[in-house]
Enzyme design. Structure first.
Site, PDB file in Angstrom:
ATOM      1  N   ASP A 249       0.840  -1.195   0.000  1.00 38.47           N
ATOM      2  CA  ASP A 249       0.000   0.000   0.000  1.00 38.47           C
ATOM      3  C   ASP A 249       0.873   1.241   0.000  1.00 38.47           C
ATOM      4  O   ASP A 249       2.049   1.187   0.342  1.00 38.47           O
ATOM      5  CB  ASP A 249      -0.873   0.015   1.266  1.00 38.47           C
ATOM      6  CG  ASP A 249      -2.027  -0.963   1.149  1.00 38.47           C
ATOM      7  OD1 ASP A 249      -2.216  -1.514   0.056  1.00 38.47           O
ATOM      8  OD2 ASP A 249      -2.717  -1.173   2.166  1.00 38.47           O
ATOM      9  N   LYS A 271      -4.157   2.786  -2.968  1.00 42.10           N
ATOM     10  CA  LYS A 271      -5.465   3.368  -3.268  1.00 42.10           C
ATOM     11  C   LYS A 271      -5.484   4.733  -2.597  1.00 42.10           C
ATOM     12  O   LYS A 271      -5.215   4.846  -1.408  1.00 42.10           O
ATOM     13  CB  LYS A 271      -6.576   2.492  -2.687  1.00 42.10           C
ATOM     14  CG  LYS A 271      -6.741   1.212  -3.471  1.00 42.10           C
ATOM     15  CD  LYS A 271      -7.967   0.460  -3.065  1.00 42.10           C
ATOM     16  CE  LYS A 271      -7.868  -0.145  -1.727  1.00 42.10           C
ATOM     17  NZ  LYS A 271      -7.359  -1.346  -1.398  1.00 42.10           N
ATOM     18  N   MET A 384      -9.504   7.542   9.006  1.00 41.12           N
ATOM     19  CA  MET A 384     -10.012   8.222   7.802  1.00 41.12           C
ATOM     20  C   MET A 384     -11.085   9.243   8.176  1.00 41.12           C
ATOM     21  O   MET A 384     -12.120   9.357   7.511  1.00 41.12           O
ATOM     22  CB  MET A 384     -10.570   7.194   6.802  1.00 41.12           C
ATOM     23  CG  MET A 384      -9.460   6.304   6.246  1.00 41.12           C
ATOM     24  SD  MET A 384     -10.056   4.921   5.275  1.00 41.12           S
ATOM     25  CE  MET A 384     -10.382   3.704   6.542  1.00 41.12           C
TER      26      MET A 384
HETATM   27  N1  SAH Z   1      -4.739  -0.997   8.456  1.00 41.14           N
HETATM   28  C1  SAH Z   1      -4.368   0.333   8.906  1.00 41.14           C
HETATM   29  C2  SAH Z   1      -5.436   1.342   8.556  1.00 41.14           C
HETATM   30  C3  SAH Z   1      -5.593   1.570   7.084  1.00 41.14           C
HETATM   31  S1  SAH Z   1      -6.804   2.766   6.706  1.00 41.14           S
HETATM   32  C4  SAH Z   1      -4.075   0.286  10.414  1.00 41.14           C
HETATM   33  O1  SAH Z   1      -4.340  -0.726  11.063  1.00 41.14           O
HETATM   34  O2  SAH Z   1      -3.538   1.263  10.913  1.00 41.14           O
HETATM   35  C5  SAH Z   1      -5.844   4.236   6.532  1.00 41.14           C
HETATM   36  C6  SAH Z   1      -6.039   5.145   7.712  1.00 41.14           C
HETATM   37  O3  SAH Z   1      -5.275   4.665   8.804  1.00 41.14           O
HETATM   38  C7  SAH Z   1      -5.555   6.560   7.522  1.00 41.14           C
HETATM   39  O4  SAH Z   1      -6.534   7.350   6.846  1.00 41.14           O
HETATM   40  C8  SAH Z   1      -5.399   7.011   8.943  1.00 41.14           C
HETATM   41  O5  SAH Z   1      -6.628   7.294   9.538  1.00 41.14           O
HETATM   42  C9  SAH Z   1      -4.851   5.758   9.587  1.00 41.14           C
HETATM   43  N2  SAH Z   1      -3.382   5.730   9.669  1.00 41.14           N
HETATM   44  C10 SAH Z   1      -2.534   4.895   9.033  1.00 41.14           C
HETATM   45  N3  SAH Z   1      -1.263   5.131   9.387  1.00 41.14           N
HETATM   46  C11 SAH Z   1      -1.294   6.142  10.260  1.00 41.14           C
HETATM   47  C12 SAH Z   1      -0.314   6.836  11.019  1.00 41.14           C
HETATM   48  N4  SAH Z   1       0.980   6.548  10.913  1.00 41.14           N
HETATM   49  N5  SAH Z   1      -0.722   7.810  11.853  1.00 41.14           N
HETATM   50  C13 SAH Z   1      -2.022   8.113  11.982  1.00 41.14           C
HETATM   51  N6  SAH Z   1      -2.984   7.495  11.301  1.00 41.14           N
HETATM   52  C14 SAH Z   1      -2.639   6.518  10.460  1.00 41.14           C
END
Ligand code: SAH
Length: 471
Positions: A249, A271, A384
């Site tokens: 990703d 995406k 998100m």
């Molecule tokens: N599977 C991922 C989430 C994917 S959806 C998980 O478990 O973290 C993508 C969303 O994850 C982003 O829009 C944001 O809300 C969050 N996200 C991912 N990485 C992040 C980070 N380093 N800091 C804060 N939010 C994060």
């Protein structure tokens, strides 16, 4: 990277060193390890250089450098310990099209000589672009201690076996064969039985590989955590290193992707809300295609693959194609965001449950059981949620949430550019706009950061104190 590292073939090439004093001696020690034609030019050479000349290891010309000396030279060193003479030598060298190095003068050199760990034919070159020579020496010392003296011999024996190993099909089979030889089995055989022992081990490993059936393709769906490579699990690290194909990703950082082997096929299947992005069906098809061809595939997803990661859609596609898979959990963004704010995701007397919520779903802003969430004692990690902030505030306030309920915004959790902002549900949209949050962010609803950390993140103590009362 200002200097691009390469290994230059200098066999039979002319290498000219202008200067015959101590400054030249240290460069010559390295150059003499090669098969270059070395010419040293300088009046009044030190005894060591005279000795090397007498042994026939280099040609010595006892005068100042002249243009005719550098004809066809690959490299020219200015090692006179004299700025003017070095500049003259450099000019002559460049005129003849050679690459020039002036000892201890990074800015006027075309190339620099790295610190070297020599296990010929294995050479490790270490450079710091002149930023930290002491560090380069420390790394060299660490590697000297770590790489056994027998490594060169092991590699030479391996080299002479390459034509036989070529009977194994290219790719995983051949790689596994060499990997076994170089991951301990070859070294053990060498120690026990000398060169013959190592050769016999290669024969044995070869027979073994010919007889074993190739592994079937497989997909590991791997959570790579919130961004800090140190938050990667040991298992994830190993699988990324072993993978033939890496599909990742957009949020997976380069430092993690670089753990893959250089020959691995690496594809970003990101995406995004904006710009070109991959369709889920195409990602599924690519996973199936590579695994069906026998590849070990590492499918990297940020955080934990099972949290807003569209994991099931990929598993369904794999099941349908009869491809084996496993899931490697990762640290989800909410856990990292909470940790970096000194927060516990649950807390006795505050919230006895926590939800993982998304601000967006396929239909747009996501609907939830707002009434339940608005009750005190609830907590939520909202993914998100940045674009949905005004919507979230509206829904929660309508359903009776206290306007002063704290919200901690954590952008880029665990990364060097992490930003933490403390606000309330009422002020959430303004706080996001004011802080200029554009990266991935988690909203921790119902939670205020610890005071000390919040101050460190640039939030005023009064603001925090005010909100702490609202918890
Ligand atoms: N599977 C991922 C989430 C994917 S959806 C998980 O478990 O973290 C993508 C969303 O994850 C982003 O829009 C944001 O809300 C969050 N996200 C991912 N990485 C992040 C980070 N380093 N800091 C804060 N939010 C994060």
């Amino acid at each position: 990277m200002r200097h691009f590292p390469i290994f230059l073939n200098v066999v039979e090439r002319r290498v000219v060193v202008s200067g015959a004093g101590e400054c030249a001696v240290s460069k010559l020690r390295l150059l003499l390890k090669t098969d270059a034609n070395i010419v040293v030019i300088g009046a009044d050479p030190v005894p060591q250089i005279r000795r090397w000349a007498k042994e026939g290891r280099l040609a010595l010309i006892e005068r100042r450098i002249e243009p005719a000396d550098v004809a066809g030279a690959a490299l020219v060193y200015g090692a006179n310990d004299d700025e003017e003479e070095d500049a003259r030598a450099a000019g002559i060298g460049r005129q003849a099209g050679a690459l020039v190095n002036i000892v201890d003068n990074l800015n006027h050199s075309d190339f620099i000589t790295p610190a070297i760990v020599d296990r010929d034919p294995v050479t490790v070159a270490i450079g710091t672009e002149g930023a930290a020579p002491v560090l380069a020496r420390k790394i060299k010392a660490d590697l000297e201690a770590r790489l056994p003296a027998s490594l060169g011999l092991l590699a030479r024996i391996g080299q002479s076996f390459r034509h036989k190993a070529a009977m194994l099909p290219m790719g995983r089979k051949r790689r596994d064969f060499w990997s076994r030889y170089y991951s301990g089995e070859g070294d053990a055989a060498l120690k026990e039985g000398g060169e013959h022992g190592a050769q016999a081990k290669l024969e044995e490993l070869l027979t073994d590989s010919i007889e074993t059936r190739p592994r079937d393709g497989h997909v590991s769906l791997i959570g790579t955590g919130p961004g800090d490579p140190e938050l990667l699990t040991v298992k994830a690290r190993r699988l990324i290193h072993e993978a033939d194909v890496v599909l990742h990703d957009r949020l997976v950082p380069d430092a993690i992707i670089e753990l893959a082997r250089r020959e691995a096929i690496i594809v970003e299947v990101g995406k995004t809300g904006y710009g070109p992005s991959w369709k889920q069906e195409d990602i599924n098809a690519l996973l199936v295609e590579h695994a069906a061809n026998g590849a070990q595939v590492a499918r990297l997803k940020s955080g934990d693959p099972g949290i807003f990661g569209r994991l099931d859609e990929e598993l369904d596609a794999l099941d349908e194609a009869n491809i084996s898979w496993d899931i490697v959990p990762g640290i989800t963004a909410a856990a990292a965001a909470a940790a970096s704010s000194g927060l516990s995701l649950t807390k006795r007397g505050r919230n006895s449950s926590i939800r993982f919520m998304t601000g967006r779903d396929v239909e747009g802003f996501a609907e939830h059981d707002w009434r339940d969430l608005a009750k005190s004692g609830s907590g939520a990690a909202i993914y998100m949620g940045v674009k949905a902030a005004a919507f979230l505030r509206g829904r929660l306030l309508i359903h009776g949430a206290d306007a002063q309920t704290p919200v901690t915004i954590v952008e880029n959790a665990s990364r060097a550019n992490q930003k933490t902002v403390s606000t309330t549900i009422l002020a959430l949209p303004d706080a996001l706009a004011e802080a200029g949050i554009t990266g991935p962010a988690v909203l921790l609803y119902g939670m205020a950061p610890r005071k000390a950390l919040a101050v460190a993140a640039g939030v005023s103590p009064e603001n925090i104190a005010e909100q702490a009362g609202a918890v």
